[in-house]
Design an enzyme around this catalytic site. Sequence first.
Site, PDB file in Angstrom:
ATOM      1  N   MET A 334       0.861  -1.180   0.000  1.00 22.37           N
ATOM      2  CA  MET A 334       0.000   0.000   0.000  1.00 22.37           C
ATOM      3  C   MET A 334       0.893   1.225   0.000  1.00 22.37           C
ATOM      4  SD  MET A 334      -2.919   1.458  -0.040  1.00 22.37           S
ATOM      5  CE  MET A 334      -3.028   3.243  -0.054  1.00 22.37           C
ATOM      6  N   GLU A 335       0.570   2.146  -0.903  1.00 23.87           N
ATOM      7  CA  GLU A 335       1.484   3.244  -1.226  1.00 23.87           C
ATOM      8  C   GLU A 335       1.408   4.450  -0.310  1.00 23.87           C
ATOM      9  OE1 GLU A 335      -1.144   2.217  -3.161  1.00 23.87           O
ATOM     10  OE2 GLU A 335      -2.203   3.918  -4.048  1.00 23.87           O
ATOM     11  N   ASN A 336       0.870   4.331   0.918  1.00 23.29           N
ATOM     12  CA  ASN A 336       0.760   5.479   1.826  1.00 23.29           C
ATOM     13  C   ASN A 336       1.964   6.407   1.660  1.00 23.29           C
ATOM     14  OD1 ASN A 336      -1.381   3.947   3.154  1.00 23.29           O
ATOM     15  ND2 ASN A 336       0.314   2.726   3.968  1.00 23.29           N
ATOM     16  N   HIS A 368       6.255  -0.722  -7.790  1.00 24.86           N
ATOM     17  CA  HIS A 368       4.859  -0.290  -7.993  1.00 24.86           C
ATOM     18  C   HIS A 368       4.460   0.744  -6.934  1.00 24.86           C
ATOM     19  CE1 HIS A 368       0.510  -1.173  -9.071  1.00 24.86           C
ATOM     20  NE2 HIS A 368       0.369  -0.635  -7.870  1.00 24.86           N
ATOM     21  N   GLU A 369       4.705   0.426  -5.676  1.00 25.48           N
ATOM     22  CA  GLU A 369       4.271   1.335  -4.609  1.00 25.48           C
ATOM     23  C   GLU A 369       5.052   2.648  -4.655  1.00 25.48           C
ATOM     24  OE1 GLU A 369       1.600   0.408  -3.593  1.00 25.48           O
ATOM     25  OE2 GLU A 369       1.700  -1.753  -3.856  1.00 25.48           O
ATOM     26  N   HIS A 372       3.635   5.018  -7.188  1.00 23.61           N
ATOM     27  CA  HIS A 372       2.429   5.705  -6.711  1.00 23.61           C
ATOM     28  C   HIS A 372       2.751   7.012  -5.989  1.00 23.61           C
ATOM     29  CE1 HIS A 372      -0.943   3.196  -7.669  1.00 23.61           C
ATOM     30  NE2 HIS A 372      -0.524   2.151  -6.989  1.00 23.61           N
ATOM     31  N   GLU A 391      -3.445   3.038 -10.978  1.00 26.74           N
ATOM     32  CA  GLU A 391      -2.963   1.656 -11.010  1.00 26.74           C
ATOM     33  C   GLU A 391      -2.296   1.306 -12.332  1.00 26.74           C
ATOM     34  OE1 GLU A 391      -2.508   0.339  -8.433  1.00 26.74           O
ATOM     35  OE2 GLU A 391      -3.924   1.320  -7.084  1.00 26.74           O
TER      36      GLU A 391
HETATM   37 ZN   LIG Z   1      -1.258   0.230  -6.867  1.00 21.30          ZN
END
Ligand SMILES: [Zn+2]
Length: 1014
Positions: A334-336, A368-369, A372, A391
């Site tokens: 999760m990209e917080n 990926h994260e 973001h 995404e």
């Molecule tokens: Zn994502």
Amino acid sequence: MRISILFFIIYGTFALKGVNGMETQPSGMEIQAHNSVERPLSTEELSRTPKSPEAISEVDTRLPTSLKPLRYRIRLQPFVNGNFSIFGFLEVEMEVLETTYNITLHMLDIITKNDTVKVLGSGGVEQRQVGIKSQHYDPVRQFYVAQMEEALMKGERYTLQMEFLGYLNDQLRGFYRSTYKDVDGNSKYFAVTQFQSTHARRAFPCFDEPALKATFEVHLARETWMTSLSNMPLAATRPAKGQEGWVWDRFERSVPMSTYLVAFVVSDFSYIASSSGEGILFRVWAQPSAIRQAEYISQLGSKILAFYEAYFNVSYPLPKMDMVAVPELQAQGMENWGLITLRDRIVLYDPDVNSVRAKEKLVEVVTHELAHQWFGNLVTPFWWDDLWLNEGFATFVSFVGSAHAEPSWKKMEKFTTEVLQKVFETDGLESSHQISLPVNNASEISEIFDGIEYNKGASIIRMMMYFLGEYTFRKGLNSYLNAFAYSNAEQDDLWEHLTAAAHRDRKLPESLSVKTIMDTWTLQKGFPVVKVARSSDGTSADVSQEHFLLMKEKKSCRTQDLRWWVPLSYTSQGEANFDQTEAIGWMKDSDQRISITSLPPKDQWVIFNLQQTGYYRVNYDDHNWNLLIQQLKDDHEVIHIVNRAQIIDDAMNLARAGQLSYTIALDVFAYLGKEREHLPWMSGVSNLSYVILMFQRTRAFPALKLRGIRIISPNRRSEVMCTAIKAGGEREWNFVWNEYLSSNAENEKISFLEPLGCSRNVTILSRYLEIGLNPSMGTRKDDFKIIFNSVAKNSIGRQIAWTFLTKRWNDILPFAKRKRGMLLRQVTLSFNTPRDIKDLEHFLQDRNTDLAEVTKTADQVKERARNNVMWMEKNFHEIVEFLEDHGYASPKLCYGIFKSVVIVNLLCVVHIQFSFHAFPGTGSFLTGHSFRGKPVSVLHECDHFIEQKNMFRFCMLLLALPMYPSTSPVLLLRVVVMRRPPPPSAAMPPSGQGQGWVGRCRPGRRYLNLPACR
Ligand SMILES: [Zn+2]
């Protein structure tokens, strides 16, 4: 509001400690749950209230637009080692955009303390309190509403303050608790957040929509032996007055951001620090015993962060980045912003334990994260219908990042087999959906996180990069990111900036915009097949486009008019220039067909869609197909590696869709025996696996005893354990299960889960599924998907998994209903009989089956099963006869092949054992050593032979062996692809006549369970 009721029970025995202003010590404070309406609803409100649960999806659950949050101050005291309650205080400053009497915020699983709620005018010097007439809670919309005694005036600012009570749930969403076992086997608790998409409201009342960005000042209370983290760096720590052993951490005020990106962690984790770019502090956190395994992501993460800063030419705006390896997380990562959470079993890495594939997965998730941080965090979609912008970009850019981190993996080439060809399968269904989807409530928002958003999004972004050229594409992105930093955008904004860049660099004519092109890809589902029919002399071609569907159902007529703006690129035998990936020409969405001239004479092939950069399939006339097949057989390296994979994938899927004969499609495979690159093989194997799946239940699959092979390099370990469990019984299963339980290495544990589903014992498999649903047995909540899929993939386990799923549907992952869809998809992959369809429909139509968040998947699953039935009727016999006509149906011959395979197998092992020193590969050899204290006996590691010309195909056979018995059609198919085709005189129908001999029986050839001739 089950949790609210629970609170009354909890708090009855619980001393209250206030968090308002940190030092207050309220006594006997009244707590009131807002789960009931305190006053009659207005007519307007009544009209918005649903009459029944079914009507919820029709309710407008968006917040009123009268208020805009500016600044939050949040204080939370989570009792991680107590009764899991959270004392909370919220202060939010708001600007009034339209005069209103109401303050409406999102809230869920929280109770407010009514008498602490205050609204203050915050514009002038004196803070005037505004009277509150009433407060109520709307459980359907998840709204807290305070009605004021006087109007909040447009243009003014007000501050809302309140105390509230929350709860550290165990449902992996909101602010939740989880555990891990330390080296001494003690359970340790920690608390962590997962707010995307609509769960911040479970941690504190807030304006929980992505466009309502504000700044956040977070305060977290913790026990002194723990650590707390939030998005921003720690500003100060002070003792909590009157609470010995507790301190308050205050974090710096954040940049403006969406609520779903706020994050907290309270744990006793350790960290490794490094720095990235301009002095950005980069730390990776993990449970203390595993911190050494975080070395790799620590190096990787800081390297990628610096790389992205250069790639986007936009600095990372926060002073720090923390990545936390979390034992239980709903998503892989999760990209917080500034506080990325990652599932520890994916990102902790030990080369002695993890396979190369696991390392690739890790890099994929981390890159990926991190992507973001720009796409999603810095610039955020206004609303979830543009989720694909987040995404799709993160998925595509992760390949760019992975290619930078590990160039030898050739990730940019692998994009085609790992992303594009994969999503073609879903997007080739009538029940697929457009990428940009209107969504309203939480359930619909959750449902859209699927392959279409991620993989199709990434594929069309990649297409755009190639038709614009990377330089222009990056310039457009940079201008978009700068224009919308700390703000929100929608796809049209991106199109505008890319169009400007394209016109500036003359990549598109002034009359053509990126929007014109891309709307055809984002606002309609599916993709085209471009058909190239060359003239009799070959020098021109009639090129047409048509919506590609894997199977057109009889009633289908809805979608045949779909057309796209298709970027055309092609090369010919004489030129063989595969680098010209910018569009040479366009097929407009108004063109059903166009004519292309200046092609080579008819004895030379042409190939369209160079490096498969366009999101479409290509079909040719039979003559051109045969030229391509001949080229592959003569010298396949003339054709670009990505196009080799494309040719296989297109041919097999065109055949599956009835647009090309299987005789031609399977003939493409003939060259693979010489193929030494991974990519075309991946395409081949994944396409054959469909045929395998369909054939699977036409014969039993007796297990092949491969005892003796115990341990090999991590890259093959799962396969070998699977073989051992398959061949073994209770004892072998328990052995691996105990290995799982006793392992302290989280990254290793995951490698045991899949093999455990390989058993052929019905009781063991049923028990395994039950264990998966019961975390007290030692698995984790997010392991269930792996456990279930491993059983569902097993030909014996499929029925058990299906029965389990239908019986226990509502008990499975109730906190992540969307994931049930993934399970349903896996277990029904091989459904291919009318009986299967009946079972499936019966289950889906059952009133007790809760289909929340899986409605689209359910449609896709039904369509896929119907397609499979049609496929079996149409193709099964054609393929069986193809095999027979190639001489593979006689048991005697088959025995011969089997025998030679065994010899090859032995040779391969011997060869490897004697010569592995000569092949420094990427996997780790464990010869003569031990793995987790057990002796390593046999090696067979084929990855090292991929570069060895003659050994590769033998090794592919070798790999096929443990999985499939020699007598199955599967192996025959695999043998077909290894063998040169027979001379033309063999009894094989001429190409293009496939339809004529479908389903014919052959006297005396009953080997493949063909209907016997009477
Ligand atoms: Zn994502």
